[in-house]
Design an enzyme around this catalytic site. Sequence first.
Site, PDB file in Angstrom:
ATOM      1  N   ASN A  88     -11.578 -74.871 -52.407  1.00 18.25           N
ATOM      2  CA  ASN A  88     -11.084 -73.907 -51.435  1.00 18.25           C
ATOM      3  C   ASN A  88     -10.443 -72.710 -52.134  1.00 18.25           C
ATOM      4  OD1 ASN A  88     -10.351 -72.807 -48.777  1.00 18.25           O
ATOM      5  ND2 ASN A  88     -10.652 -74.916 -48.076  1.00 18.25           N
ATOM      6  N   ARG A  89      -9.593 -71.970 -51.420  1.00 17.97           N
ATOM      7  CA  ARG A  89      -9.161 -70.656 -51.881  1.00 17.97           C
ATOM      8  C   ARG A  89      -7.731 -70.651 -52.406  1.00 17.97           C
ATOM      9  NH1 ARG A  89     -12.545 -70.254 -47.627  1.00 17.97           N
ATOM     10  NH2 ARG A  89     -14.252 -68.742 -47.825  1.00 17.97           N
ATOM     11  N   HIS A 114     -13.098 -72.201 -55.065  1.00 20.81           N
ATOM     12  CA  HIS A 114     -13.830 -73.356 -55.619  1.00 20.81           C
ATOM     13  C   HIS A 114     -13.915 -73.354 -57.144  1.00 20.81           C
ATOM     14  CE1 HIS A 114     -14.642 -74.748 -51.701  1.00 20.81           C
ATOM     15  NE2 HIS A 114     -15.778 -74.126 -51.458  1.00 20.81           N
ATOM     16  N   HIS A 185     -18.838 -81.217 -51.954  1.00 21.30           N
ATOM     17  CA  HIS A 185     -19.178 -80.136 -51.019  1.00 21.30           C
ATOM     18  C   HIS A 185     -20.565 -80.372 -50.416  1.00 21.30           C
ATOM     19  CE1 HIS A 185     -19.529 -76.094 -49.360  1.00 21.30           C
ATOM     20  NE2 HIS A 185     -18.300 -75.809 -49.761  1.00 21.30           N
ATOM     21  N   ALA A 186     -20.804 -81.561 -49.884  1.00 19.37           N
ATOM     22  CA  ALA A 186     -22.096 -81.854 -49.259  1.00 19.37           C
ATOM     23  C   ALA A 186     -22.225 -81.129 -47.927  1.00 19.37           C
ATOM     24  CB  ALA A 186     -22.255 -83.355 -49.047  1.00 19.37           C
ATOM     25  N   TYR A 187     -23.422 -80.633 -47.666  1.00 27.07           N
ATOM     26  CA  TYR A 187     -23.789 -80.090 -46.364  1.00 27.07           C
ATOM     27  C   TYR A 187     -24.560 -81.170 -45.616  1.00 27.07           C
ATOM     28  CZ  TYR A 187     -22.837 -75.236 -47.870  1.00 27.07           C
ATOM     29  OH  TYR A 187     -22.254 -74.067 -48.312  1.00 27.07           O
ATOM     30  N   ASP A 257     -14.204 -72.599 -40.386  1.00 30.68           N
ATOM     31  CA  ASP A 257     -14.037 -72.690 -41.840  1.00 30.68           C
ATOM     32  C   ASP A 257     -12.555 -72.917 -42.076  1.00 30.68           C
ATOM     33  OD1 ASP A 257     -14.398 -72.702 -44.547  1.00 30.68           O
ATOM     34  OD2 ASP A 257     -15.093 -70.637 -44.715  1.00 30.68           O
ATOM     35  N   GLN A 294     -11.619 -80.001 -44.558  1.00 30.29           N
ATOM     36  CA  GLN A 294     -12.099 -78.670 -44.195  1.00 30.29           C
ATOM     37  C   GLN A 294     -13.417 -78.794 -43.438  1.00 30.29           C
ATOM     38  OE1 GLN A 294     -10.457 -75.785 -45.248  1.00 30.29           O
ATOM     39  NE2 GLN A 294     -11.941 -74.140 -44.896  1.00 30.29           N
ATOM     40  N   GLU A 322     -15.019 -81.389 -45.981  1.00 30.20           N
ATOM     41  CA  GLU A 322     -14.519 -81.451 -47.349  1.00 30.20           C
ATOM     42  C   GLU A 322     -13.108 -82.032 -47.355  1.00 30.20           C
ATOM     43  OE1 GLU A 322     -15.148 -77.374 -49.016  1.00 30.20           O
ATOM     44  OE2 GLU A 322     -16.240 -77.155 -47.113  1.00 30.20           O
TER      45      GLU A 322
END
Length: 360
Positions: A88-89, A114, A185-187, A257, A294, A322
């Site tokens: 994340n940020r 990330h 970070h799987a979609y 998000d 997330q 996440e």
Amino acid sequence: MALTHSDPQTALDAAAFNKDISGKQTALYWLSNGTVQAAVTNYGARLVALFVPDRDGALRDVVLGFDNIDQYVKDGDYHGAIVGRYANRIARGRFSLDGKEYALAINNAPNHLHGGIVGFNAVVWDVLSADDRVLVLRHVSPDGDEGYPGRLELTVRYTLEDSNRLSVTFEATTDAPTVLNVCNHAYFNLNGQGSGTAMDHTLFVNAGHYTPVDEFLIPTGDLAFVTGTPFDFSTPARIGERVDNDHPQLYHGAGYDHNFVLIDSGEELKLAAVATGDKSGIQLVIHTTEPGIQLYTGNYLQASKRLKYGLTDERRSAFCLETQHFPDSPNKPEFPSVELRPGQAFYSRTDFRFLAVENK
């Protein structure tokens, strides 16, 4: 290609994952418990494919990914990757620790995202052990890597259990004070990659609060109640039911998000989320040691990338869940700490369990 697969290990060409990158060899590794099968590459420690039986027993690949290593090298969307040092940020790419300020790479202007330009997603991990059920990978991040202090040694263990549970476990140590926040970070599309929108999935998130963000997706520091907002998944709801509602937080993220504050059950592994594919009946149940999760609804996927099986990454054709500490925690002392110090052992675990259910 069809959405179901009779022999997953023939669906991918293992040779397409063999490459020398910076003097290290990449490869594709398979895990199987006889029912679920997972493919992982040591480039970015990425989950490449995950074949799960649907309500009819047919296998569907429920994660987005690519069918060769070159596309992973070019990938800017972190498909299936382990991200770090900081998932994340971090606002403006700066934080202070023990009175010293550290400047990180700005790769999501004006912020750090990330782990930076060359994060853990973009390195070749060492393979410590590999068998049919367990893959253990290690990465050593040197002092000053992307601006972070301390030499960090991190291992990730992928374990596929009899209960159709994929466990992702992290352990780390450092030789100097640092910050650490890692996740997979799987979609996901539980109807199968290429099945269309994921917004008709049903989602439950075990959270009463979320962390509102500013226009740059940096948390304000507040914890906001989900009740009465589009962020209320405390009872199962269709993911896309409110994703385009007239709400300032949804403007900031072009959809979801956002980090949710998980309800602490007092157990080491707490229930985080439950998602169910509307077409497949595949249900994903997530438990984690982490305090947050997330939800990202693939708002910036643009159908511009060729995925496995010749498919493309249409907008909102997948979602991420996440498990993590909160965004910008190094600058938010009111958030759970992400500091790691010499002599401390970092441990984090998330379990992804798959069931087949009848949709109501």
